[in-house]
Design an enzyme around this catalytic site. Sequence first.
Site, PDB file in Angstrom:
ATOM      1  N   ASP A 281      -6.397  10.118  -6.676  1.00 39.81           N
ATOM      2  CA  ASP A 281      -5.594  10.985  -5.807  1.00 39.81           C
ATOM      3  C   ASP A 281      -6.297  12.320  -5.566  1.00 39.81           C
ATOM      4  O   ASP A 281      -6.793  12.945  -6.505  1.00 39.81           O
ATOM      5  CB  ASP A 281      -4.242  11.283  -6.458  1.00 39.81           C
ATOM      6  N   HIS A 283      -4.593  14.422  -2.977  1.00 42.58           N
ATOM      7  CA  HIS A 283      -3.335  15.124  -2.670  1.00 42.58           C
ATOM      8  C   HIS A 283      -3.499  16.465  -1.957  1.00 42.58           C
ATOM      9  O   HIS A 283      -2.984  17.492  -2.399  1.00 42.58           O
ATOM     10  CB  HIS A 283      -2.533  15.333  -3.953  1.00 42.58           C
ATOM     11  N   ASP A 310      -3.329   8.218  -1.852  1.00 40.80           N
ATOM     12  CA  ASP A 310      -2.709   9.538  -2.031  1.00 40.80           C
ATOM     13  C   ASP A 310      -3.670  10.652  -1.624  1.00 40.80           C
ATOM     14  O   ASP A 310      -3.987  11.559  -2.394  1.00 40.80           O
ATOM     15  CB  ASP A 310      -2.209   9.731  -3.463  1.00 40.80           C
ATOM     16  N   ASP A 313      -0.063  15.052   1.007  1.00 43.01           N
ATOM     17  CA  ASP A 313       1.170  15.522   0.355  1.00 43.01           C
ATOM     18  C   ASP A 313       0.878  16.446  -0.822  1.00 43.01           C
ATOM     19  O   ASP A 313      -0.164  16.373  -1.463  1.00 43.01           O
ATOM     20  CB  ASP A 313       2.062  14.369  -0.116  1.00 43.01           C
ATOM     21  N   ARG A 314       1.864  17.298  -1.095  1.00 43.41           N
ATOM     22  CA  ARG A 314       1.849  18.283  -2.180  1.00 43.41           C
ATOM     23  C   ARG A 314       0.832  19.395  -1.923  1.00 43.41           C
ATOM     24  O   ARG A 314       1.206  20.529  -1.738  1.00 43.41           O
ATOM     25  CB  ARG A 314       1.634  17.617  -3.540  1.00 43.41           C
ATOM     26  N   ASN A 342       0.949   5.303  -2.453  1.00 44.44           N
ATOM     27  CA  ASN A 342       2.391   5.367  -2.160  1.00 44.44           C
ATOM     28  C   ASN A 342       2.737   6.566  -1.286  1.00 44.44           C
ATOM     29  O   ASN A 342       3.796   6.583  -0.642  1.00 44.44           O
ATOM     30  CB  ASN A 342       3.202   5.403  -3.456  1.00 44.44           C
ATOM     31  N   HIS A 343       1.848   7.572  -1.236  1.00 45.03           N
ATOM     32  CA  HIS A 343       2.132   8.746  -0.392  1.00 45.03           C
ATOM     33  C   HIS A 343       1.632   8.581   1.035  1.00 45.03           C
ATOM     34  O   HIS A 343       1.853   9.477   1.865  1.00 45.03           O
ATOM     35  CB  HIS A 343       1.546  10.012  -1.014  1.00 45.03           C
ATOM     36  N   HIS A 391      -4.186   1.372  -6.007  1.00 38.11           N
ATOM     37  CA  HIS A 391      -3.616   2.694  -6.254  1.00 38.11           C
ATOM     38  C   HIS A 391      -2.671   2.706  -7.448  1.00 38.11           C
ATOM     39  O   HIS A 391      -2.798   3.543  -8.349  1.00 38.11           O
ATOM     40  CB  HIS A 391      -2.865   3.201  -5.021  1.00 38.11           C
ATOM     41  N   ARG A 439       9.293   5.736 -12.738  1.00 33.04           N
ATOM     42  CA  ARG A 439       9.416   6.400 -11.440  1.00 33.04           C
ATOM     43  C   ARG A 439      10.666   5.969 -10.678  1.00 33.04           C
ATOM     44  O   ARG A 439      11.028   6.586  -9.678  1.00 33.04           O
ATOM     45  CB  ARG A 439       8.197   6.094 -10.569  1.00 33.04           C
ATOM     46  N   HIS A 466      -2.810   7.232  -9.235  1.00 30.08           N
ATOM     47  CA  HIS A 466      -1.342   7.320  -9.207  1.00 30.08           C
ATOM     48  C   HIS A 466      -0.728   8.238 -10.264  1.00 30.08           C
ATOM     49  O   HIS A 466       0.425   8.618 -10.142  1.00 30.08           O
ATOM     50  CB  HIS A 466      -0.780   5.911  -9.353  1.00 30.08           C
TER      51      HIS A 466
END
Length: 537
Positions: A281, A283, A310, A313-314, A342-343, A391, A439, A466
């Site tokens: 990730d 991110h 990923d 995001d964030r 997943n993002h 991932h 999660r 992840h």
Amino acid sequence: METKNENSDVLHAEEFKNQANEAFKGHKFSNAIDLYTKAIELNSNNAVYWANRAFAHTKLEEYGSAIQDASKAIEVDSKYSKGYYRRGAAYLAMGKFKDALKDFQQVKRLSPNDPDATRKLRECEKAVMKLKFEEAISVPVSERRSVAESVDFHTIGNKPRSSFMPTKTALAAVVAAVMVVAVREFATTEILMVLVSVVLGAFWWGSSGKVEPQYSGARIEGEEVSLDFVKTMMEDFKNQKTLHKRYAYQIVLQTRQILLELPSLIDISVPNGKHITVCGDVHGQFYDLLNIFELNGLPSEENPYLFNGDFVDRGSFSVEIILTLFAFKCMCPSSIYLARGNHESKSMNKIYGFEGEVRSKLSEKFVDLFAEVFCYLPLAHVINGKVFVVHGGLFSVDGVKLSDIRAIDRFCEPPEEGLMCELLWSDPQPLPGRGPSKRGVGLSFGGDVTKRFLQDNNLELLVRSHEVKDEGYEVEHDGKLITVFSAPNYCDQMGNKGAFIRFEAPDMKPNIVTFSAVPHPDVKPMAYANNFLRMFN
């Protein structure tokens, strides 16, 4: 004597809780969870311990575990408003706005004079109303048209208003000119040709976009994305300059075309003596991505990368990240491989910042375009028939073969169950067998599950991402599974290192490199996130 022991347990539990609180303040959330657990083992009837552990789980994005702990706090004390608050926050982070709303309504009932509870309830109500509105106006999947097919990047740029002429107007003018000649019979063929040329020329000029001369950023010359362009674009991004929308469209549309032709599972062949680098990730942490390239070289045929999902995001530089990765894919498809995380999904992008960032830096149409292109990303890779890279993780059933993964129809938003969901969401666990996901999506799987999957498919190693790890990586399941995470000091608060893994053929032994975070401009993580979610960060 029993009462004395009970009192002693209560006192020791408080000591563990205080230690846990200190660990939490130091952003040592895993340590805090362990200490809250010790407090709970000594005194399970204290709702505060459950709610505090729920909060620590939330910080680690373990929303399923957070919901379980918050629910236990409510079970212990149904009037403890913090229990509903923590559970509502976890539901919110999972995009379950309606469930979150119920909990915040209960917080408001228990604390009617709390202005913070009032404010968050109001924001949650807005989120639910927006969701209902979007559901009401949404078009059925079967009737949706491709956003990409409605965009021609050649036409995007500076259009002189005085000479702009819509298509229908231009065609109508041509037809009118021809009718005048036919009816009046006074125009020569030459005059007719001039009329048609003028009209079509005006149409062409109006629809052929030219990039404004005052634009001083990176430019793509023609149809090919070059290394010089990518380097200039990255330097511009580093200096917080934006890329012209024409070139952004070109990069995303060309990447879409490349991804569209790929299978759901990619086989990568690394020749003997050559290598490949696997990153986890990133991110939206663009400046840390630049640092990876500084440490390990730019992507090329001789120095290929696999980015394991990923991307966005964030972090608040997700647009810069995705355009850079996509540009390298356009420049040389074999220099970089991209897997879905997943993002890379609408539901996550709506909450965690990418959607808002795209609107701010590009446009609303790009929001839909990225959502479409993310659905084309492959789900997994196999390197030299030995290393399986995905991932999230493995499956709720044994016997899944690589051919089953190749057969997944990935061109959709991730479902809430099934192979595709589990590939994107699952996590390893230390115990054998399978367990519920911490999660709230996917599952947890043990070392025996990993061993059987690798044996069934003649593989040697599972690499996944992840999860944030203190050292940027973690080796588990008797060395058969490695988690790699490439976003150091995640969200500017976790204090973790980042890592990447180099594999060299033919032995394909993992060489793990760790690195620390680098400075970035003063734009906070989650700056573009859902307003309601920002209240909890």
